[in-house]
Design a protein around this motif. Structure first.
Motif, PDB file in Angstrom:
ATOM      1  N   LEU A  42       0.852  -1.188   0.000  1.00  7.00           N
ATOM      2  CA  LEU A  42       0.000   0.000   0.000  1.00  7.00           C
ATOM      3  C   LEU A  42       0.884   1.232   0.000  1.00  7.00           C
ATOM      4  N   SER A  43       0.405   2.270  -0.695  1.00  6.76           N
ATOM      5  CA  SER A  43       1.140   3.527  -0.743  1.00  6.76           C
ATOM      6  C   SER A  43       0.458   4.469   0.238  1.00  6.76           C
ATOM      7  N   PHE A  44       1.159   4.798   1.329  1.00  9.54           N
ATOM      8  CA  PHE A  44       0.468   5.574   2.361  1.00  9.54           C
ATOM      9  C   PHE A  44       0.381   7.064   2.046  1.00  9.54           C
ATOM     10  N   LYS A  45      -0.421   7.739   2.845  1.00  9.14           N
ATOM     11  CA  LYS A  45      -0.768   9.156   2.636  1.00  9.14           C
ATOM     12  C   LYS A  45       0.462  10.022   2.374  1.00  9.14           C
ATOM     13  N   GLY A  46       0.398  10.814   1.327  1.00  9.18           N
ATOM     14  CA  GLY A  46       1.510  11.668   0.914  1.00  9.18           C
ATOM     15  C   GLY A  46       2.090  12.445   2.088  1.00  9.18           C
ATOM     16  N   SER A  97       5.794  -1.457   2.792  1.00  5.82           N
ATOM     17  CA  SER A  97       4.863  -0.447   2.299  1.00  5.82           C
ATOM     18  C   SER A  97       5.601   0.522   1.388  1.00  5.82           C
ATOM     19  N   MET A  98       4.806   1.345   0.704  1.00  3.40           N
ATOM     20  CA  MET A  98       5.373   2.329  -0.209  1.00  3.40           C
ATOM     21  C   MET A  98       5.213   3.705   0.438  1.00  3.40           C
ATOM     22  N   ALA A  99       6.316   4.424   0.574  1.00  2.11           N
ATOM     23  CA  ALA A  99       6.270   5.745   1.203  1.00  2.11           C
ATOM     24  C   ALA A  99       6.092   6.806   0.131  1.00  2.11           C
ATOM     25  N   ASN A 100       4.946   7.470   0.137  1.00  2.00           N
ATOM     26  CA  ASN A 100       4.678   8.530  -0.832  1.00  2.00           C
ATOM     27  C   ASN A 100       5.146   9.868  -0.254  1.00  2.00           C
ATOM     28  N   VAL A 101       6.048  10.523  -0.964  1.00  2.00           N
ATOM     29  CA  VAL A 101       6.688  11.737  -0.444  1.00  2.00           C
ATOM     30  C   VAL A 101       6.455  12.920  -1.386  1.00  2.00           C
TER      31      VAL A 101
END
Lengths: 303, 243
Positions: A42-46, A97-101
């Motif tokens: 899952l790509s979490f909240k930016g 997880s995928m870290a959305n930056v």
């Protein structure tokens, strides 16, 4: 038995389904509904360096077969994300997880990635250079190949984890930007972010969304996503994470045929909180229907 | 929170532009007055968040004003139509703070959640006073239903065509109350905020994406930090509100 496993930048996923950033919080909210370990990732909240409230409300407007949002990267800031949000995610999710930056300057991107790089549970970085809802940042990094390459190189220097650059469709030539990211050392690209749109209320004669413009997502944008994934697949040698209007298992197959290695599910999670799970559960049936034994085999199959 | 099919078993117009629907289904996740449900309608992308007016057994009553394509479809739905409905959304009102004589103030489409709240308070032996505010006489609804609970009901209309002329706040002057609960259009909420001297709770409305806290589409600032109207609200305490 069909095989739904795919490999994304060296990390194996049980299936290619990844809830898209901004539609899945920090994951644990959805764990109340179902076991989120069923997800590929899952790509979490930016996440940004500083806490952000985002834009004033209204932030949402409905469209035919889709919606506009102008949340504006509301998040508690990277320190709090690491301290309070990711531990809560870890309690319910045992996969990478995928870290959305996101960022508003090169230094912000670098500093945020540097901080998150210490979190073991993060498998990939998804660098958002394509948010249409913030001013003086976000998308401005994603609309010029030169800037995209510069951001990629800068974050490349501070992490060994795979870097996936999230691209904007609001550009004249997405292929040149994808190539620039590859040139800058990206391990993958993800596309498409939302298309910039607007809706106007006939009653007030003003834009419905306080920010005036918002990002258009939902089933209506899927053909744009398929086209762009197809074009980018032809031009780069790094994997593509495809997204844009995915609502069912058939859509997943379509984006993979266009060239996606993994597929993010966005707006569908908001309409049906079980959407990502339902798609995963339905994948084997659709694969069998179309004679697909392994999903890996069909990536880019339409070319 | 649950996402299940509800069947429309009754659908009728009860006032100008105002409809009441009784839905049958699994209501077990509706745990407090002031919560809402989010209804998926064929052909529309986002769901429609509607406050819970009443729950009894497997029957859920909602009342809504027709304001757009979604509520138009709902008002025109034949009995037997099925709506996929997310239930148990929002925090709801806190009954434990009511004191013996709470005041309930509902305005227009904000009247429905006051009904289940009134019923629950009466069950606990409380005697709420009810003020219902409307624009004009043909918009008035549910006065008799509140009275049937044995409560004092004051109706106000802006044009004076029914009950007290003016706004809900014009009917508050001589009332004694221990706490208040309110729901209605934002200008009304603000007027109630300024007029009331006790603590109380406000239910807010905002355009929502998901209705369950995932999209951050309905966040507001409060003195206790950012809150999602759908998940951390829709009910906020008087002390935390920033206008």
């Amino acid at each position: 038995m069909v095989n739904t496993k795919v490999k994304l930048c060296g990390i194996e996923l049980d299936n290619p389904i990844i809830p898209a950033s901004g539609t899945f919080g920090f994951g644990y909210e959805f764990a109340e509904l179902y076991d989120i370990n069923i997800l590929g990732s899952l790509s979490f909240k930016g996440t940004t360096l500083e806490p952000r409230f985002g834009n004033p409300c209204p932030r949402i407007a409905e469209c035919d077969s889709g919606m506009l949002n102008a949340v504006g990267l509301q998040n508690p800031g990277v320190d709090k994300v690491i301290k309070t949000e990711l531990p809560k995610l870890r309690e319910v999710f045992r996969k990478p997880s995928m870290a959305n930056v996101s960022g508003f300057s090169l230094e912000e991107y670098v500093e945020t990635v540097r901080k998150l790089d210490t979190v073991e549970d993060i498998g990939w970085f998804e660098i958002n250079i394509s948010c249409p809802n913030v001013h003086g940042g976000g998308m401005s990094f994603g609309t010029s190949p030169k800037m995209a390459e510069t951001v990629t190189r800068a974050v490349r220097d501070v992490t060994k984890k795979p870097i996936i650059i999230k691209l904007s469709p609001n550009v004249t030539d997405i292929v040149s930007i994808a190539k620039a990211c590859e040139e800058g050392g990206a391990d993958g690209v993800s596309l498409i972010n939302t298309l910039m749109g607007m809706r106007i209320s006939l009653k007030t004669r003003r834009p419905i969304i306080a920010n005036k413009t918002g990002g258009f997502s939902g089933p209506a944008i899927k053909p744009v996503a398929v086209r762009m994934i197809y074009q980018v697949y032809d031009a780069v040698n790094i994997p593509i994470v495809g997204m844009g209007g995915v609502s069912n298992a058939e859509d997943v197959i379509e984006l993979m045929l266009a060239g996606a290695t993994a597929v993010e599910v966005g707006a569908a999670n908001l309409v049906n909180p079980y959407a990502s799970r339902d798609i995963i559960l339905d994948l084997p049936r659709v694969m069998e229907k179309y004679g697909i034994k392994s999903l890996e085999e069909i990536i880019g199959g339409a070319h | 929170m649950k996402d299940t099919q509800f069947t429309v078993v009754e659908n009728k117009r009860i006032a100008h532009n105002t409809y009441l629907s009784v839905l049958e289904g699994d209501t077990s996740d509706i745990t407090a007055p002031g919560q809402f449900v989010n209804i998926k309608l064929d052909g529309l992308y986002l769901r429609r968040p509607i406050s819970v007016c009443d729950v009894e057994g497997n029957k859920l009553t909602i009342i809504y004003k027709v304001v757009g394509v979604g509520t138009e479809k709902m008002a025109a739905a034949p009995t037997g139509e099925k709506w996929l409905t997310l239930t148990g959304l929002g925090n709801g009102y806190d009954l434990s703070k009511s004191g013996d004589r709470p005041l309930l103030i509902g305005g227009g489409a904000g009247v429905p959640p006051m009904y289940l709240l009134a019923r629950e308070l009466v069950k606990e032996g409380k005697r709420p006073t009810v003020i219902l505010g409307f624009g004009k006489a043909d918009e008035v609804f549910f006065k008799e239903e509140f009275e049937a609970l044995g409560l004092q009901v004051i109706v106000t209309t802006q044009d004076g065509s029914y009950g007290v002329k003016g706004f809900v706040t014009d009917a508050m002057d001589d009332l004694q109350y221990t706490y208040f609960y309110t729901c209605g259009p934002e200008p009304m909420l603000k007027a109630v905020y300024n007029k009331t001297e006790t603590s109380g709770e406000f239910s807010f409305e905002e355009r929502m994406g998901c209705g369950f806290g995932a999209c951050m589409g309905c966040t507001c600032k409060t003195k206790y930090g950012n809150k999602r109207i759908c998940r951390d609200g829709p009910v906020l305490e008087k002390e935390e509100i920033i206008w």
